[in-house]
Design a protein around this motif. Sequence first.
Motif, mmCIF file in Angstrom:
data_model
loop_
_atom_site.group_PDB
_atom_site.id
_atom_site.type_symbol
_atom_site.label_atom_id
_atom_site.label_comp_id
_atom_site.label_asym_id
_atom_site.label_seq_id
_atom_site.Cartn_x
_atom_site.Cartn_y
_atom_site.Cartn_z
ATOM 1 N N LYS A 218 0.719 -1.071 -0.115
ATOM 2 C CA LYS A 218 0.010 -0.018 -0.110
ATOM 3 C C LYS A 218 0.842 1.268 -0.015
ATOM 4 O O LYS A 218 0.617 2.250 -0.773
ATOM 5 N N ILE A 219 1.946 1.334 0.633
ATOM 6 C CA ILE A 219 2.953 2.404 0.994
ATOM 7 C C ILE A 219 3.567 2.616 -0.399
ATOM 8 O O ILE A 219 3.534 3.692 -0.778
ATOM 9 N N ARG A 220 3.905 1.499 -1.311
ATOM 10 C CA ARG A 220 4.584 1.704 -2.385
ATOM 11 C C ARG A 220 3.725 2.258 -3.504
ATOM 12 O O ARG A 220 4.062 3.057 -4.214
ATOM 13 N N GLU A 221 2.523 1.982 -3.496
ATOM 14 C CA GLU A 221 1.509 2.484 -4.404
ATOM 15 C C GLU A 221 1.143 3.897 -4.003
ATOM 16 O O GLU A 221 1.084 4.684 -4.991
ATOM 17 N N GLU A 222 1.237 4.359 -2.877
ATOM 18 C CA GLU A 222 0.923 5.662 -2.459
ATOM 19 C C GLU A 222 2.129 6.540 -2.833
ATOM 20 O O GLU A 222 1.989 7.591 -3.356
ATOM 21 N N LEU A 223 3.392 6.041 -2.846
ATOM 22 C CA LEU A 223 4.723 6.867 -3.132
ATOM 23 C C LEU A 223 4.440 7.128 -4.616
ATOM 24 O O LEU A 223 4.677 8.064 -5.073
ATOM 25 N N ARG A 224 4.231 5.826 -5.222
ATOM 26 C CA ARG A 224 4.234 6.094 -6.833
ATOM 27 C C ARG A 224 2.894 7.242 -7.266
ATOM 28 O O ARG A 224 3.171 8.103 -8.229
ATOM 29 N N ALA A 225 1.726 7.090 -6.662
ATOM 30 C CA ALA A 225 0.913 7.838 -6.879
ATOM 31 C C ALA A 225 1.292 9.254 -6.693
ATOM 32 O O ALA A 225 0.537 10.204 -7.339
ATOM 33 N N ASN A 226 1.870 9.607 -5.536
ATOM 34 C CA ASN A 226 2.106 11.131 -5.272
ATOM 35 C C ASN A 226 3.650 11.395 -5.618
ATOM 36 O O ASN A 226 3.826 12.520 -5.522
ATOM 37 N N ASP A 229 9.881 10.218 -4.865
ATOM 38 C CA ASP A 229 10.962 9.259 -5.027
ATOM 39 C C ASP A 229 12.012 9.135 -4.031
ATOM 40 O O ASP A 229 12.819 9.859 -3.838
ATOM 41 N N VAL A 230 11.691 7.970 -3.344
ATOM 42 C CA VAL A 230 12.732 7.734 -2.133
ATOM 43 C C VAL A 230 14.057 6.903 -2.584
ATOM 44 O O VAL A 230 13.995 6.659 -3.873
ATOM 45 N N TYR A 231 14.738 7.083 -1.751
ATOM 46 C CA TYR A 231 16.282 6.310 -2.366
ATOM 47 C C TYR A 231 16.071 4.986 -2.128
ATOM 48 O O TYR A 231 15.412 3.982 -1.251
ATOM 49 N N PRO A 232 16.830 4.111 -3.392
ATOM 50 C CA PRO A 232 17.690 4.629 -4.254
ATOM 51 C C PRO A 232 16.734 5.052 -5.390
ATOM 52 O O PRO A 232 15.891 4.353 -5.857
ATOM 53 N N ASP A 247 16.757 -2.453 -8.179
ATOM 54 C CA ASP A 247 15.217 -2.790 -8.243
ATOM 55 C C ASP A 247 14.847 -3.596 -7.160
ATOM 56 O O ASP A 247 13.737 -3.526 -6.520
ATOM 57 N N LYS A 248 15.721 -4.562 -6.611
ATOM 58 C CA LYS A 248 15.390 -5.514 -5.535
ATOM 59 C C LYS A 248 15.131 -4.704 -4.102
ATOM 60 O O LYS A 248 14.394 -4.948 -3.568
ATOM 61 N N ILE A 249 15.999 -3.571 -4.059
ATOM 62 C CA ILE A 249 15.889 -2.843 -2.863
ATOM 63 C C ILE A 249 14.667 -1.945 -2.856
ATOM 64 O O ILE A 249 13.606 -1.982 -2.135
ATOM 65 N N ARG A 250 14.324 -1.564 -4.201
ATOM 66 C CA ARG A 250 13.032 -0.985 -4.352
ATOM 67 C C ARG A 250 11.597 -1.779 -4.131
ATOM 68 O O ARG A 250 10.589 -1.177 -3.538
ATOM 69 N N GLU A 251 11.879 -2.711 -4.502
ATOM 70 C CA GLU A 251 10.525 -3.993 -3.999
ATOM 71 C C GLU A 251 10.790 -4.107 -2.668
ATOM 72 O O GLU A 251 9.339 -4.443 -2.251
ATOM 73 N N HIS A 288 12.541 -12.319 10.652
ATOM 74 C CA HIS A 288 11.963 -11.701 11.781
ATOM 75 C C HIS A 288 11.628 -10.333 11.408
ATOM 76 O O HIS A 288 10.591 -9.856 11.697
ATOM 77 N N CYS A 289 12.364 -9.810 10.889
ATOM 78 C CA CYS A 289 12.405 -8.181 10.221
ATOM 79 C C CYS A 289 13.444 -7.949 9.166
ATOM 80 O O CYS A 289 14.190 -8.820 8.925
ATOM 81 N N GLU A 290 13.340 -6.689 8.790
ATOM 82 C CA GLU A 290 14.198 -6.306 7.683
ATOM 83 C C GLU A 290 15.289 -5.496 8.182
ATOM 84 O O GLU A 290 15.734 -4.709 7.297
ATOM 85 N N PHE A 291 15.467 -5.431 9.459
ATOM 86 C CA PHE A 291 16.655 -4.683 9.846
ATOM 87 C C PHE A 291 17.787 -4.839 8.819
ATOM 88 O O PHE A 291 18.428 -3.852 8.808
ATOM 89 N N ALA A 292 18.486 -5.903 8.822
ATOM 90 C CA ALA A 292 19.748 -6.455 8.299
ATOM 91 C C ALA A 292 19.558 -5.781 6.732
ATOM 92 O O ALA A 292 20.719 -5.181 6.519
ATOM 93 N N TYR A 293 18.546 -5.601 6.236
ATOM 94 C CA TYR A 293 18.375 -5.043 4.873
ATOM 95 C C TYR A 293 18.651 -3.577 4.914
ATOM 96 O O TYR A 293 19.479 -2.840 4.092
ATOM 97 N N LEU A 294 18.465 -2.971 5.736
ATOM 98 C CA LEU A 294 18.363 -1.447 6.202
ATOM 99 C C LEU A 294 19.786 -1.134 6.528
ATOM 100 O O LEU A 294 20.456 -0.425 6.055
#
Length: 341
Positions: A218-226, A229-232, A247-251, A288-294
């Motif tokens: 839902k957040i990705r859709e709202e970012l595109r609609a508005n 352009d967040v990083y990267p 592209d993998k990060i953006r997903e 458990h969460c995506e902290f490692a990716y951040l």
Amino acid sequence: MSEVAVPEMMMPPPAMPAAFQVEKPVPGPGMGDFSYVGIDAILEQMRRKAMKQGFELNIMVVGQSGLGKSTLMNTLFKSKVSRKSVQATSQEKIPKTIDIKSVSHDIEEKGVRMKLTVIDTPGFGDQINNENCWQPIMKFINAQYEQYLQEEININRKKRIPDSRVHCCIYFIPPTGHCLRPLDVEFMRRLSKVVNIVPVIAKADTLTLEERDFFKQKIREELRANGIDVYPQKEFDEDAEDRMINDKIREMIPFAVVGSDQEYQVNGRRLLGRKTKWGTIEVENIAHCEFAYLRDLLIRTHMENIKDITSSIHYEVYRVRRLNENNTAIAHANGTGQILS
């Protein structure tokens, strides 16, 4: 026995003082190759220079109180680097206006030194009326660009200009599970034009996996609609390899994160986590969460790229605008009405 005279030409030459002795070159990978030049040694020169100078990283954290901003920063760098860790008070009141505060630390790991500055924004989103609460943050970011610009245009400028520009802004989204608030949309829409924004879902352990995936989509859709352009940013991908990685990060954006500076013993291992009566939420466990990716994005894979975009894109836009304003002012003062190039 009589002494035998040794001819002068047979006498050994006097030893050269140690200070003037030149070491023989150490054989390199191409010493036996006549065509070898040694260009690959530039990498080692750059490494040595970077190690001497050290690195700088300025991170801003934005979000309403209680979303775990300070805890996440402490978790990222495994140190007490947040403002609250350094300047904590027993009873901290919510400020009536946004009060931007920064704390700098010198961190060293395996001989690599880094000056880390964490910029906190207490008071953001905590008022009944949050209209235009993004303005003090925008003003602060531009003030850092202005400070760098003034140092840069000095006639006798410093050999190395201190860099206080905000390289990255981590924006904390409350884990509502529904959609972005108007405040979230307005802030990211305006600030994404002047700084690299990395949105995260704070305290993601309050959501189920299904709720988390739905919220992220839902957040990705709202970012595109508005048009946010967040990083990267896609437009700044340099080649096909960059595009594939980014592209993998953006997903995955926004990252659903959990922060904790508490250690627990789990199956004989000590790890950072949040303990509940149902078990321990492991901060660095990607299940458990995506902290490692951040963490990997900010420190291990994209830190230099984040700084490069700040310098070559965001700061450059500000620099060009300010210099054009100065030229316009000079032209009007001279009565020509023409912009100087």
